[in-house]
Design a protein around this motif. Structure first.
Motif, PDB file in Angstrom:
ATOM      1  N   ILE A 270     -11.881 -31.782 -22.864  1.00  0.00           N
ATOM      2  CA  ILE A 270     -13.018 -32.263 -23.646  1.00  0.00           C
ATOM      3  C   ILE A 270     -12.591 -32.546 -25.081  1.00  0.00           C
ATOM      4  N   PHE A 271     -13.329 -33.465 -25.727  1.00  0.00           N
ATOM      5  CA  PHE A 271     -13.086 -33.789 -27.124  1.00  0.00           C
ATOM      6  C   PHE A 271     -14.372 -34.367 -27.710  1.00  0.00           C
ATOM      7  N   ARG A 272     -15.005 -33.592 -28.581  1.00  0.00           N
ATOM      8  CA  ARG A 272     -16.240 -34.014 -29.246  1.00  0.00           C
ATOM      9  C   ARG A 272     -17.323 -34.422 -28.257  1.00  0.00           C
ATOM     10  N   PHE A 273     -17.463 -35.717 -27.957  1.00  0.00           N
ATOM     11  CA  PHE A 273     -18.498 -36.181 -27.036  1.00  0.00           C
ATOM     12  C   PHE A 273     -17.915 -36.693 -25.718  1.00  0.00           C
ATOM     13  N   LEU A 337     -11.359 -36.208  -6.491  1.00  0.00           N
ATOM     14  CA  LEU A 337     -10.772 -36.996  -7.575  1.00  0.00           C
ATOM     15  C   LEU A 337      -9.237 -36.915  -7.578  1.00  0.00           C
ATOM     16  N   ILE A 338      -8.646 -37.151  -6.438  1.00  0.00           N
ATOM     17  CA  ILE A 338      -7.185 -37.207  -6.340  1.00  0.00           C
ATOM     18  C   ILE A 338      -6.776 -38.668  -6.526  1.00  0.00           C
ATOM     19  N   GLY A 339      -5.894 -38.917  -7.485  1.00  0.00           N
ATOM     20  CA  GLY A 339      -5.506 -40.283  -7.772  1.00  0.00           C
ATOM     21  C   GLY A 339      -6.529 -41.043  -8.588  1.00  0.00           C
ATOM     22  N   ARG A 340      -7.519 -40.311  -9.131  1.00  0.00           N
ATOM     23  CA  ARG A 340      -8.544 -40.939  -9.967  1.00  0.00           C
ATOM     24  C   ARG A 340      -8.824 -40.043 -11.172  1.00  0.00           C
ATOM     25  N   LEU A 341      -8.973 -40.653 -12.322  1.00  0.00           N
ATOM     26  CA  LEU A 341      -9.308 -39.943 -13.547  1.00  0.00           C
ATOM     27  C   LEU A 341     -10.717 -40.332 -13.951  1.00  0.00           C
ATOM     28  N   LEU A 342     -11.619 -39.357 -13.981  1.00  0.00           N
ATOM     29  CA  LEU A 342     -13.014 -39.590 -14.339  1.00  0.00           C
ATOM     30  C   LEU A 342     -13.191 -39.359 -15.834  1.00  0.00           C
ATOM     31  N   MET A 343     -13.676 -40.373 -16.552  1.00  0.00           N
ATOM     32  CA  MET A 343     -13.922 -40.284 -17.987  1.00  0.00           C
ATOM     33  C   MET A 343     -15.429 -40.250 -18.222  1.00  0.00           C
ATOM     34  N   TYR A 344     -15.869 -39.307 -19.041  1.00  0.00           N
ATOM     35  CA  TYR A 344     -17.293 -39.138 -19.317  1.00  0.00           C
ATOM     36  C   TYR A 344     -17.544 -39.292 -20.805  1.00  0.00           C
ATOM     37  N   ASP A 345     -18.492 -40.159 -21.155  1.00  0.00           N
ATOM     38  CA  ASP A 345     -18.902 -40.371 -22.544  1.00  0.00           C
ATOM     39  C   ASP A 345     -20.341 -39.905 -22.668  1.00  0.00           C
ATOM     40  N   ALA A 346     -20.544 -38.775 -23.341  1.00  0.00           N
ATOM     41  CA  ALA A 346     -21.885 -38.197 -23.432  1.00  0.00           C
ATOM     42  C   ALA A 346     -22.815 -39.057 -24.288  1.00  0.00           C
ATOM     43  N   LEU A 347     -22.304 -39.696 -25.341  1.00  0.00           N
ATOM     44  CA  LEU A 347     -23.157 -40.515 -26.205  1.00  0.00           C
ATOM     45  C   LEU A 347     -23.687 -41.733 -25.456  1.00  0.00           C
ATOM     46  N   ALA A 348     -22.841 -42.369 -24.692  1.00  0.00           N
ATOM     47  CA  ALA A 348     -23.269 -43.540 -23.922  1.00  0.00           C
ATOM     48  C   ALA A 348     -23.871 -43.138 -22.580  1.00  0.00           C
ATOM     49  N   MET A 349     -23.716 -41.851 -22.206  1.00  0.00           N
ATOM     50  CA  MET A 349     -24.083 -41.356 -20.882  1.00  0.00           C
ATOM     51  C   MET A 349     -23.513 -42.277 -19.816  1.00  0.00           C
ATOM     52  N   SER A 350     -22.186 -42.409 -19.873  1.00  0.00           N
ATOM     53  CA  SER A 350     -21.507 -43.296 -18.938  1.00  0.00           C
ATOM     54  C   SER A 350     -20.308 -42.593 -18.329  1.00  0.00           C
ATOM     55  N   PHE A 351     -19.987 -42.999 -17.109  1.00  0.00           N
ATOM     56  CA  PHE A 351     -18.817 -42.495 -16.401  1.00  0.00           C
ATOM     57  C   PHE A 351     -17.942 -43.681 -16.004  1.00  0.00           C
ATOM     58  N   ARG A 352     -16.658 -43.551 -16.227  1.00  0.00           N
ATOM     59  CA  ARG A 352     -15.704 -44.564 -15.783  1.00  0.00           C
ATOM     60  C   ARG A 352     -14.585 -43.867 -15.013  1.00  0.00           C
ATOM     61  N   THR A 353     -14.080 -44.540 -14.000  1.00  0.00           N
ATOM     62  CA  THR A 353     -13.007 -43.972 -13.193  1.00  0.00           C
ATOM     63  C   THR A 353     -11.800 -44.893 -13.226  1.00  0.00           C
ATOM     64  N   PHE A 354     -10.626 -44.316 -13.458  1.00  0.00           N
ATOM     65  CA  PHE A 354      -9.384 -45.063 -13.501  1.00  0.00           C
ATOM     66  C   PHE A 354      -8.449 -44.541 -12.412  1.00  0.00           C
ATOM     67  N   LYS A 355      -7.747 -45.443 -11.759  1.00  0.00           N
ATOM     68  CA  LYS A 355      -6.766 -45.032 -10.766  1.00  0.00           C
ATOM     69  C   LYS A 355      -5.513 -44.512 -11.464  1.00  0.00           C
ATOM     70  N   ILE A 356      -4.979 -43.435 -10.939  1.00  0.00           N
ATOM     71  CA  ILE A 356      -3.716 -42.894 -11.447  1.00  0.00           C
ATOM     72  C   ILE A 356      -2.790 -42.681 -10.256  1.00  0.00           C
ATOM     73  N   ARG A 357      -1.508 -42.856 -10.492  1.00  0.00           N
ATOM     74  CA  ARG A 357      -0.550 -42.795  -9.388  1.00  0.00           C
ATOM     75  C   ARG A 357       0.600 -41.856  -9.717  1.00  0.00           C
ATOM     76  N   ARG A 358       1.209 -41.364  -8.682  1.00  0.00           N
ATOM     77  CA  ARG A 358       2.412 -40.560  -8.842  1.00  0.00           C
ATOM     78  C   ARG A 358       3.521 -41.419  -9.410  1.00  0.00           C
ATOM     79  N   ASP A 359       4.256 -40.870 -10.352  1.00  0.00           N
ATOM     80  CA  ASP A 359       5.400 -41.550 -10.942  1.00  0.00           C
ATOM     81  C   ASP A 359       6.660 -41.124 -10.197  1.00  0.00           C
ATOM     82  N   PRO A 360       7.313 -42.044  -9.477  1.00  0.00           N
ATOM     83  CA  PRO A 360       8.539 -41.658  -8.756  1.00  0.00           C
ATOM     84  C   PRO A 360       9.614 -41.093  -9.675  1.00  0.00           C
ATOM     85  N   GLY A 361       9.521 -41.427 -10.972  1.00  0.00           N
ATOM     86  CA  GLY A 361      10.492 -40.914 -11.932  1.00  0.00           C
ATOM     87  C   GLY A 361      10.032 -39.675 -12.662  1.00  0.00           C
TER      88      GLY A 361
END
Length: 392
Positions: A270-273, A337-361
């Motif tokens: 978490i960070f601020r909002f 939420l495996i392979g997905r990062l959920l971002m929450y913005d309390a001020l906008a009351m919005s949720f966004r999801t980004f795909k994340i992947r394993r780095d072979p390196g």
């Protein structure tokens, strides 16, 4: 009356396909297997892999399991429940439905294996009665929750709401790791602690609150800081780790330890909002924390709550999302939420999801890992190389 019912069943059986227990066993891995008996009968023993959907709820809930009318389905109950359920499903448009002739008894008489879930006490049935009504939980799922062991890293802003709801849900064992004491500035967001707890260890305060909420939940406090010497021993007894810590050395250390031990992390920050949640499975499929953040950011770009502040209600939302993901993992339900990062913005009351992947390196979980044992994480997060740390 008896003759009429027998006539009815003869008519029903002429409309649906019956198969032997042996044939059902051969096909069991490629079909949707439905046990249409009542919950009490199902709890006494069932065919492994079977979903319990009693005939009274069949039409209402079958589409939660499959709304594809071409799905291959095998149903069973007693000798009459199976054919009746098969007929009802055919009436709803399901095209490929069979029933086991002789029902569950025929399966048992054939000597095939039967599975039985953890038996719930009368007190547990009463306490978790609302869970038992949810098809995706039921007695089987509640038993999984009661047998689960979850480690909370931190009894602060995130750990408090996550632990509170996990205890309420019936998670059988909760470990709480936190060496800090309760400060008045914590009370704006850390809901397991009260004014009377000021100066007391957070892990002890948390245990008392959680056991008052649910005496059946075993709470194990660890009034100590995690470090490279004790972290592997602490996480060894747990199935899932919930990470709510607020410092980078601990985050990297917990990540590496869980990769080595193959323990999933339900991670939150978490960070601020704003808040974010994801699950690092810490297995060969990845990703892990280092796949996203190979190196810690400069301290000025990642201030703590004490430096930057945080909206008091924010960790409640993020911690509850973490608790929800833990429950899903335990039950084996939903899309975690495996392979997905959920971002929450309390001020906008919005949720966004980004795909994340394993780095072979990735240096820890990659194809050719460079880090194969725990390191000096304080030095790592301070920008000091391992050789420099050794020289010191």
């Amino acid at each position: 009356m008896g003759t009429s019912f027998e006539t009815l069943m003869e008519s029903v059986r002429s409309e649906v396909r019956g198969i032997s227990a042996e044939e059902a066993r051969q096909r069991i891995d490629s079909v949707l297997l439905l046990d249409v008996r009542e919950r009490e009968e199902y709890a006494g023993g069932y065919i492994e892999g079977a979903e319990n959907l009693s005939r009274g709820f069949l039409e209402l809930r079958i589409e939660t399991l499959s709304n594809d009318r071409s799905t291959a389905i095998i149903v069973y109950g007693d000798e009459n429940q199976g054919p009746l359920a098969a007929r009802d499903l055919q009436g709803m448009g399901y095209e490929n439905v069979d029933y086991i002739e002789g029902g569950f008894d025929a399966w048992v008489e054939a000597g095939y294996p039967v599975q039985q879930d953890r038996a719930l006490s009368k007190a547990e049935v009463h306490r978790y009665s609302r869970h038992l009504l949810v098809p995706e939980v039921g007695e089987k799922g509640q038993g999984k929750l009661l047998d689960a062991k979850v480690l909370m890293v931190g009894a602060g802003g995130l750990g408090c709401p996550a632990a509170y709801y996990l205890a309420a849900a019936g998670v059988g064992t909760l470990g709480i790791v936190d060496a800090d004491v309760v400060d008045v500035t914590n009370l704006q967001r850390q809901i397991l602690h009260g004014t009377s707890d000021l100066g007391r260890p957070k892990a002890i305060s948390a245990r008392e609150t959680l056991q008052d909420l649910n005496p059946g939940c075993k709470v194990v406090p660890y009034v100590e800081y995690l470090n490279s010497e004790n972290v592997m021993d602490v996480i060894a007894d747990y199935d899932i780790v919930v990470n709510g810590c607020d410092n980078f050395p601990t985050r990297y250390m917990v990540n590496d330890a869980c990769v080595f031990a193959r323990k999933p992390i339900v991670d939150g920050s978490i960070f601020r909002f704003e808040g974010q949640v994801t699950i690092y499975p810490c297995d060969l499929e990845g990703p892990c924390y280092r796949c996203l953040y190979p190196e810690p950011p400069p301290a000025e770009l990642a201030p703590s709550c004490a430096d930057a502040g945080v909206l008091g209600v924010l960790p409640g939302t993020v911690g509850l999302i973490q608790a929800t993901e833990v429950v899903k993992l335990i039950l084996g339900q939903g899309d975690p939420l495996i392979g997905r990062l959920l971002m929450y913005d309390a001020l906008a009351m919005s949720f966004r999801t980004f795909k994340i992947r394993r780095d072979p390196g990735c240096p820890v979980c990659g194809d050719n890992p460079e880090i194969t044992e725990l390191i000096d994480y304080v030095a790592f997060c301070s920008g000091v190389t391992q050789q420099e740390a050794a020289d010191d």
